[in-house]
Motif scaffolding. Structure first.
Motif, PDB file in Angstrom:
ATOM      1  N   ALA A 171       0.826  -1.209   0.000  1.00  0.00           N
ATOM      2  CA  ALA A 171       0.000   0.000   0.000  1.00  0.00           C
ATOM      3  C   ALA A 171       0.862   1.261   0.000  1.00  0.00           C
ATOM      4  O   ALA A 171       0.557   2.253  -0.688  1.00  0.00           O
ATOM      5  CB  ALA A 171      -0.938  -0.007   1.203  1.00  0.00           C
ATOM      6  N   GLU A 172       1.944   1.240   0.740  1.00  0.00           N
ATOM      7  CA  GLU A 172       2.806   2.427   0.821  1.00  0.00           C
ATOM      8  C   GLU A 172       3.429   2.747  -0.535  1.00  0.00           C
ATOM      9  O   GLU A 172       3.556   3.923  -0.916  1.00  0.00           O
ATOM     10  CB  GLU A 172       3.890   2.185   1.875  1.00  0.00           C
ATOM     11  N   ALA A 173       3.829   1.708  -1.291  1.00  0.00           N
ATOM     12  CA  ALA A 173       4.428   1.939  -2.608  1.00  0.00           C
ATOM     13  C   ALA A 173       3.419   2.571  -3.557  1.00  0.00           C
ATOM     14  O   ALA A 173       3.738   3.509  -4.309  1.00  0.00           O
ATOM     15  CB  ALA A 173       4.949   0.622  -3.180  1.00  0.00           C
ATOM     16  N   LEU A 174       2.165   2.095  -3.536  1.00  0.00           N
ATOM     17  CA  LEU A 174       1.148   2.668  -4.406  1.00  0.00           C
ATOM     18  C   LEU A 174       0.833   4.113  -4.005  1.00  0.00           C
ATOM     19  O   LEU A 174       0.602   4.980  -4.865  1.00  0.00           O
ATOM     20  CB  LEU A 174      -0.125   1.812  -4.358  1.00  0.00           C
ATOM     21  N   GLU A 175       0.846   4.385  -2.719  1.00  0.00           N
ATOM     22  CA  GLU A 175       0.604   5.747  -2.247  1.00  0.00           C
ATOM     23  C   GLU A 175       1.707   6.695  -2.712  1.00  0.00           C
ATOM     24  O   GLU A 175       1.461   7.887  -2.938  1.00  0.00           O
ATOM     25  CB  GLU A 175       0.515   5.763  -0.722  1.00  0.00           C
ATOM     26  N   SER A 176       2.934   6.173  -2.854  1.00  0.00           N
ATOM     27  CA  SER A 176       4.039   7.044  -3.296  1.00  0.00           C
ATOM     28  C   SER A 176       3.786   7.567  -4.709  1.00  0.00           C
ATOM     29  O   SER A 176       4.145   8.710  -5.035  1.00  0.00           O
ATOM     30  CB  SER A 176       5.361   6.281  -3.242  1.00  0.00           C
ATOM     31  N   LEU A 177       3.149   6.757  -5.576  1.00  0.00           N
ATOM     32  CA  LEU A 177       2.813   7.242  -6.913  1.00  0.00           C
ATOM     33  C   LEU A 177       1.739   8.326  -6.838  1.00  0.00           C
ATOM     34  O   LEU A 177       1.792   9.331  -7.562  1.00  0.00           O
ATOM     35  CB  LEU A 177       2.317   6.080  -7.788  1.00  0.00           C
ATOM     36  N   GLU A 178       0.757   8.108  -5.968  1.00  0.00           N
ATOM     37  CA  GLU A 178      -0.305   9.103  -5.808  1.00  0.00           C
ATOM     38  C   GLU A 178       0.256  10.414  -5.270  1.00  0.00           C
ATOM     39  O   GLU A 178      -0.123  11.511  -5.728  1.00  0.00           O
ATOM     40  CB  GLU A 178      -1.382   8.553  -4.877  1.00  0.00           C
ATOM     41  N   ASP A 179       1.189  10.323  -4.306  1.00  0.00           N
ATOM     42  CA  ASP A 179       1.817  11.535  -3.767  1.00  0.00           C
ATOM     43  C   ASP A 179       2.594  12.268  -4.850  1.00  0.00           C
ATOM     44  O   ASP A 179       2.615  13.512  -4.894  1.00  0.00           O
ATOM     45  CB  ASP A 179       2.733  11.163  -2.598  1.00  0.00           C
ATOM     46  N   ALA A 180       3.266  11.482  -5.723  1.00  0.00           N
ATOM     47  CA  ALA A 180       4.039  12.111  -6.801  1.00  0.00           C
ATOM     48  C   ALA A 180       3.122  12.859  -7.760  1.00  0.00           C
ATOM     49  O   ALA A 180       3.472  13.934  -8.274  1.00  0.00           O
ATOM     50  CB  ALA A 180       4.839  11.042  -7.546  1.00  0.00           C
ATOM     51  N   ARG A 181       1.939  12.318  -8.019  1.00  0.00           N
ATOM     52  CA  ARG A 181       0.994  13.011  -8.912  1.00  0.00           C
ATOM     53  C   ARG A 181       0.478  14.298  -8.268  1.00  0.00           C
ATOM     54  O   ARG A 181       0.290  15.309  -8.936  1.00  0.00           O
ATOM     55  CB  ARG A 181      -0.179  12.080  -9.251  1.00  0.00           C
ATOM     56  N   LYS A 182       0.239  14.276  -6.971  1.00  0.00           N
ATOM     57  CA  LYS A 182      -0.284  15.459  -6.299  1.00  0.00           C
ATOM     58  C   LYS A 182       0.763  16.560  -6.188  1.00  0.00           C
ATOM     59  O   LYS A 182       0.460  17.748  -6.323  1.00  0.00           O
ATOM     60  CB  LYS A 182      -0.781  15.081  -4.912  1.00  0.00           C
ATOM     61  N   SER A 183       2.013  16.149  -5.927  1.00  0.00           N
ATOM     62  CA  SER A 183       3.065  17.154  -5.730  1.00  0.00           C
ATOM     63  C   SER A 183       3.736  17.554  -7.034  1.00  0.00           C
ATOM     64  O   SER A 183       4.362  18.615  -7.123  1.00  0.00           O
ATOM     65  CB  SER A 183       4.117  16.612  -4.762  1.00  0.00           C
ATOM     66  N   GLY A 184       3.639  16.681  -8.055  1.00  0.00           N
ATOM     67  CA  GLY A 184       4.290  16.962  -9.330  1.00  0.00           C
ATOM     68  C   GLY A 184       5.778  16.725  -9.290  1.00  0.00           C
ATOM     69  O   GLY A 184       6.487  17.117 -10.226  1.00  0.00           O
ATOM     70  N   ASP A 185       6.290  16.081  -8.246  1.00  0.00           N
ATOM     71  CA  ASP A 185       7.721  15.835  -8.125  1.00  0.00           C
ATOM     72  C   ASP A 185       8.105  14.614  -8.954  1.00  0.00           C
ATOM     73  O   ASP A 185       7.384  13.616  -9.009  1.00  0.00           O
ATOM     74  CB  ASP A 185       8.097  15.591  -6.664  1.00  0.00           C
ATOM     75  N   GLY A 186       9.264  14.686  -9.538  1.00  0.00           N
ATOM     76  CA  GLY A 186       9.828  13.542 -10.238  1.00  0.00           C
ATOM     77  C   GLY A 186       9.219  13.328 -11.603  1.00  0.00           C
ATOM     78  O   GLY A 186       8.011  13.368 -11.777  1.00  0.00           O
ATOM     79  N   GLU A 187      10.081  13.130 -12.617  1.00  0.00           N
ATOM     80  CA  GLU A 187       9.590  12.913 -13.963  1.00  0.00           C
ATOM     81  C   GLU A 187       9.094  11.484 -14.152  1.00  0.00           C
ATOM     82  O   GLU A 187       8.110  11.243 -14.847  1.00  0.00           O
ATOM     83  CB  GLU A 187      10.698  13.213 -14.981  1.00  0.00           C
ATOM     84  N   HIS A 188       9.814  10.557 -13.562  1.00  0.00           N
ATOM     85  CA  HIS A 188       9.466   9.152 -13.733  1.00  0.00           C
ATOM     86  C   HIS A 188       9.502   8.464 -12.368  1.00  0.00           C
ATOM     87  O   HIS A 188      10.261   8.840 -11.470  1.00  0.00           O
ATOM     88  CB  HIS A 188      10.433   8.438 -14.685  1.00  0.00           C
ATOM     89  N   ALA A 189       8.658   7.423 -12.225  1.00  0.00           N
ATOM     90  CA  ALA A 189       8.653   6.591 -11.015  1.00  0.00           C
ATOM     91  C   ALA A 189       8.146   5.207 -11.395  1.00  0.00           C
ATOM     92  O   ALA A 189       7.333   5.064 -12.317  1.00  0.00           O
ATOM     93  CB  ALA A 189       7.753   7.200  -9.935  1.00  0.00           C
ATOM     94  N   ASP A 190       8.639   4.183 -10.721  1.00  0.00           N
ATOM     95  CA  ASP A 190       8.138   2.834 -10.979  1.00  0.00           C
ATOM     96  C   ASP A 190       8.115   2.041  -9.673  1.00  0.00           C
ATOM     97  O   ASP A 190       8.972   2.245  -8.796  1.00  0.00           O
ATOM     98  CB  ASP A 190       8.981   2.110 -12.039  1.00  0.00           C
ATOM     99  N   ILE A 191       7.132   1.166  -9.558  1.00  0.00           N
ATOM    100  CA  ILE A 191       6.974   0.332  -8.363  1.00  0.00           C
ATOM    101  C   ILE A 191       6.525  -1.058  -8.792  1.00  0.00           C
ATOM    102  O   ILE A 191       6.108  -1.285  -9.934  1.00  0.00           O
ATOM    103  CB  ILE A 191       5.928   0.902  -7.375  1.00  0.00           C
ATOM    104  N   ASP A 192       6.596  -2.021  -7.847  1.00  0.00           N
ATOM    105  CA  ASP A 192       6.008  -3.348  -7.997  1.00  0.00           C
ATOM    106  C   ASP A 192       5.032  -3.540  -6.849  1.00  0.00           C
ATOM    107  O   ASP A 192       5.364  -3.255  -5.685  1.00  0.00           O
ATOM    108  CB  ASP A 192       7.084  -4.441  -7.955  1.00  0.00           C
TER     109      ASP A 192
END
Length: 711
Positions: free
Chosen positions: A94-115
Motif C-alpha cells: 500500500a505504501e508503494a502505491l501511495e508514493s505514486l499518488e503523492d508524486a501526482r499530487k506534488s508533481g515531483d519527479g519525472e518518472h517513477a516505478d513500483i512493484d
C-alpha cells in the motif's frame, strides 16, 4: 462581414495549430513508452498491459479495459471512483502505491516505478510493475500516465525458485538438528521458532498424542498468553482429542481458514477462530498411530503453497522416523533392564512386530517365485528341491508368527498334522544340514498312523530348532538320537512323546530354566540368538503340550516333548514328490484383466508375472493415487483390483473406502505383510496375509468375480 470571416479563419488556424501540437505530444509520448527499458519489455511480454491517465490534479481520467482481465472490475467503476486500486492492493504494498499518488499530487519527479500486488475478485494476487511519468506541455504539467504490466506468472516462478531454496535449507537444518539429539520432541520444540520465521507464521502449536489418556501441549510459538492466542495453546480435552484423531486418520495435511475454500468444523479443537487467517495441520504418525499434531497459522493474505506443505510433510515424516527409532531404542534399553523372562519376551515380540511387514514381504517374494517354478516344472527331482525350499520358508513364516503371537498375547493357530509323513519330509531336509561325522537316528516305528493337535509349520519349527541346537552343542561330531512313542499323561490324555538325545556337554541343571528365556543362549558368541528354545516352548505349551530338559543317557542333554494326540479324524498326508498344479476352478465369468497396486517392486513384478502366466492382462501402480482414475477410465473394466494395504501417500484401506464412496464396486483383494486386519463393512472385498499361496489368490479372485455377478 469581413471582420467575421477573419475571426473565423483565425479560429480555424488556432485549432489546426493545436491539433498539430497534440499530435507532436502524442508522438513524443508514444516514443517515450516505446523506449522502455529492457526490464519493462520483458514484463510486457509476460502479461497484460494496462494504460492509465490522470489530469494535472491527479484525478483518474482514463484506464484501459484490460484492467478487467486482472481485477475482474470494469474500467468505468474505477473512472467513476466507485472502486479504487488502493482498495485492492496488498497491505504490504500500500505504501508503494501511495508514493505514486503523492508524486501526482506534488508533481515531483519525472518518472517513477513500483512493484505491487493487486487482488482480483477471486482473492488471487496479481503482481504488477507500474511505470509513471509526467506529461508536460509548454513547461506546464498537464497530466500523468502510467503503464502497468501483469507479470504474475513470472513473479510466481521466481518466488517458487526462491521458496524452494529456502525450504530446502530449512529442511536440511531441521534434519541435521535431529541427527545430533536423542530427544526428538525437545528438538522439534526448539525448531518451532525457526519454522515459524522461515514460513512467516504468526502462531504455531505442537500437541502430543503419545499418551492415549491425555493430550498435552508440547510447545507453542510465539509463546503468548493462551487466552489471547488464536490457536488452542493448552492441553486438549478428551472430546477435542477424539475430534482431532478423527480428522487426522490419514497422513495428509489439513488446510483451514480463508485459504481452504470451505468451513473446517473438524479443526475447531485446534483453532476455534479461523477468520482472517489461513492455516495447516500436519499430523505425525508413529507405527500407524497418531503421535504429534503440528498446527500453523498465518495472515490470510499469505496463502499456503504446495511446496511449503510438502516441506512440512517431509519434516513430519522425518520426525516420525526419528520417533520410531527412539521408541525402538527405548524398547531395547528397557529390555536390557528386564531380568525376568516374561517381560523380556514381550519386548522381543514388540520388536518382531516392527519387522513383520518387511520379513513377510521377503518370504512371499521367494515363495511366490518358487510356486511359479512348481507350476512349470515336471522334473521330480527339481520339484522335490522346490518343495524343500517351501518347507524352509514355512519355517521362517512360523518364526515370525511365533514372535507376533507373543506380541498379541493370543495363541497361534494349531490345526492337525499326521506325524509320519511330516517327520519324514522334515528329516530329509535336516539331514542336509547335519555333517556326516554326526550320527543322526530316528525311531518312530511304534507310533503308527498318529495325528497331533499342532500345525505342520509348528512341528517343523520344533524339530528344526532342537536338532540344530543338538548339532551345535556336540560341535559337529557325535550322536543325535530321536525317539517317538505313544504315552499318556497324568490325566490319562493320549500323548505323543518325542525325545531328542545328544552326547554333547549338556546344560547344567541350574541353567535349564534360564535357557527358555529370549536372548539367553548356551552357545558361544555369534552362534545363536537365544530365541529358538523360547519360541519352541511357547508353541508347545499353546498346543497343550509340555517340554522339559534332562540328562541324556548318552551323556549330553535330553529334550523331552509331549504333544497331545488328536482324537478321531485323519489329516491327508502330503505328497512331497508330486508336482504342484493350479486347482481348476469352474467359472461362469473368466478373469481377463487385473489392476495391481503394490509399492514393493519385487512383489509387484511377482504378481504381474503370475497373472500373466494364467493369461490375464495386468496394469500395475506403485501407489494408490491414480487407482480411482484407472478404474473409471479403463475399458473394458478391470475384473479385480489386487492392492497392498501398506502403501505410500494413502493406505489401501483408505483407497478402497474412497473408491466405494464414489460408487465403484470393482472386486478388491487387500494383501498385507503387516498386522493389519480385514476392514469391516466394505462390499466385494477379499483379504490375504503374506506370505500366501498364489493358488489362494487365484481362487479368491475367481470367487469374487462370481459373487459380484451373482449379486
Amino acid at each position: 462581414m469581413i471582420a467575421a470571416v477573419v475571426l473565423a479563419l483565425s479560429f480555424i488556424a488556432w485549432v489546426v495549430s493545436r491539433s498539430k501540437r497534440k499530435a507532436v505530444v502524442s508522438e513524443k509520448t508514444q516514443q517515450t513508452w516505446t523506449r522502455t527499458d529492457g526490464q519493462m519489455l520483458t514484463l510486457m511480454e509476460a502479461g497484460n498491459l494496462v494504460l492509465t491517465q490522470y489530469d494535472a490534479s491527479g484525478r483518474l481520467k482514463y484506464i484501459s479495459p484490460e484492467i478487467k482481465r486482472i481485477t475482474g472490475i470494469g474500467s468505468v467503476d474505477f473512472i467513476s471512483e466507485r472502486r479504487r486500486l488502493s482498495e485492492l492492493v496488498h497491505p504490504q504494498d500500500a505504501e508503494a502505491l501511495e508514493s505514486l499518488e503523492d508524486a501526482r499530487k506534488s508533481g515531483d519527479g519525472e518518472h517513477a516505478d513500483i512493484d505491487c500486488r493487486i487482488r482480483d475478485q477471486r482473492n488471487n494476487w496479481h503482481w504488477l510493475h507500474i511505470q509513471q511519468r509526467r506529461i508536460v506541455e509548454r513547461n506546464a504539467i498537464v497530466g500523468f500516465e502510467t503503464i502497468s504490466v501483469d507479470y504474475t506468472a513470472l513473479a510466481e516462478l521466481k518466488a517458487q525458485r526462491k521458496r524452494a531454496t529456502k525450504l530446502q535449507n530449512l529442511c536440511t537444518q531441521i534434519l541435521e538438528s535431529f541427527l545430533s539429539t536423542d530427544d526428538t520432541r525437545a528438538t522439534l520444540n526448539r525448531n518451532l521458532e525457526r519454522i515459524a520465521e522461515e514460513l512467516e507464521i504468526t502462531e504455531a502449536t505442537i500437541h502430543d498424542f503419545e499418551n492415549a489418556d491425555e493430550t498435552s501441549l508440547l510447545g507453542s510459538w510465539p509463546g503468548t498468553d493462551p487466552t489471547s492466542s488464536r490457536l488452542t495453546a493448552r492441553p486438549l480435552t478428551a472430546s477435542e482429542s477424539e475430534q482431532v484423531r478423527a480428522a487426522c486418520e490419514s497422513l495428509t495435511p489439513i488446510r483451514f481458514g480463508t485459504d481452504s475454500g470451505h468451513a473446517e468444523d473438524r479443526t475447531a479443537a485446534l483453532c476455534a477462530d479461523d477468520r482472517m487467517l489461513t492455516g495447516v495441520i500436519v499430523p505425525v504418525q508413529v507405527i500407524g498411530e497418531l503421535s504429534l499434531v503440528l498446527t500453523f497459522v498465518r495472515d490470510q493474505h499469505k496463502a499456503w503453497h504446495a511446496d511449503e506443505i510438502s516441506a512440512l510433510q517431509l519434516i513430519a515424516q522425518s520426525i516420525s522416523r526419528r520417533l520410531e527409532r527412539e521408541r525402538a531404542v527405548q524398547e531395547r534399553t528397557h529390555f536390557d533392564e528386564i531380568t525376568r523372562g516374561h517381560e523380556r519376551s514381550e519386548i522381543i515380540a514388540h520388536l518382531a512386530s516392527g519387522i513383520a511387514h518387511d520379513f513377510n514381504n521377503i518370504v512371499f517374494a521367494i515363495s511366490g517365485r518358487v510356486q511359479l517354478l512348481q507350476r512349470r516344472t515336471e522334473d521330480p527331482k527339481t520339484n522335490e528341491s522346490l518343495n524343500e525350499i517351501q518347507m524352509t520358508l514355512k519355517g521362517a513364516k512360523g518364526l515370525i508368527g511365533a514372535l507376533l503371537a507373543m506380541h498379541k498375547g493370543s495363541p497361534r493357530p494349531t490345526g492337525r498334522v499326521r506325524i509320519g509323513p511330516e517327520v519324514k519330509a522334515v528329516m530329509a531336509m535336516i539331514r542336509r544340514l547335519i555333517p556326516r561325522r554326526i550320527e543322526l537316528t530316528l525311531d518312530a516305528h511304534g507310533i503308527g498312523d498318529v495325528e497331533v493337535e499342532l500345525g505342520a509349520e509348528s512341528l517343523h519349527q520344533i524339530l528344526m530348532n532342537l536338532i540344530i541346537n543338538a548339532r551345535d552343542a556336540i560341535d559337529n561330531k557325535g550322536r543325535i538320537a530321536i525317539t517317538m512313542s505313544r504315552t499318556v499323561d497324568r490325566q490319562d490324555i493320549p500323548m505323543l512323546t518325542i525325545v531328542i538325545d545328544d552326547d554333547g556337554p549338556g546344560i547344567p541343571e541350574s541353567r535349564r530354566a534360564e535357557v527358555f528365556q529370549p536372548f539367553v543362549t548356551s552357545k558361544s558368541s555369534g552362534r545363536g540368538t537365544g530365541l529358538g528354545l523360547s519360541i519352541v516352548q511357547r508353541v508347545i505349551q499353546e498346543s497343550g503340550g509340555e517340554i522339559s530338559l534332562e540328562n541324556a543317557p548318552m551323556g549330553g542333554l535330553r529334550v523331552h516333548i509331549g504333544l497331545r494326540i488328536a482324537s478321531g479324524g485323519n489329516a491327508p498326508a502330503p505328497d512331497f514328490g508330486a508336482v504342484r498344479q493350479p486347482s481348476p476352478v469352474p467359472l461362469k465369468k473368466p478373469l481377463n484383466k487385473v489392476l495391481i497396486v503394490e509399492d514393493d517392486e519385487t512383489i509387484n513384478a511377482l504378481l504381474t508375472r503370475f497373472f500373466q502366466s494364467i493369461g490375464v492382462a495386468v496394469t500395475s501402480h506403485s501407489d494408490a493415487r491414480d487407482v480411482e482414475a484407472s478404474l473409471r477410465e479403463t475399458t473394458p473394466p478391470f475384473d479385480v483390483l489386487v492392492m497392498d494395504i501398506d502403501l505410500p501417500y494413502k493406505t489401501g484401506v483408505e483407497c478402497i473406502k474412497e473408491i466405494r464412496g464414489q460408487g465403484l464396486q470393482t472386486p478388491c483383494v487387500l494383501i498385507t505383510g503387516g498386522l493389519s486386519e480385514k476392514p469391516e463393512g466394505i462390499r466385494n472385498l477379499g483379504f490375504l496375509r503374506k506370505p500366501f499361496e498364489i493358488d489362494e489368490l487365484e481362487a479368491i479372485c475367481h470367487s469374487m468375480i462370481e459373487d459380484s455377478h451373482s449379486d
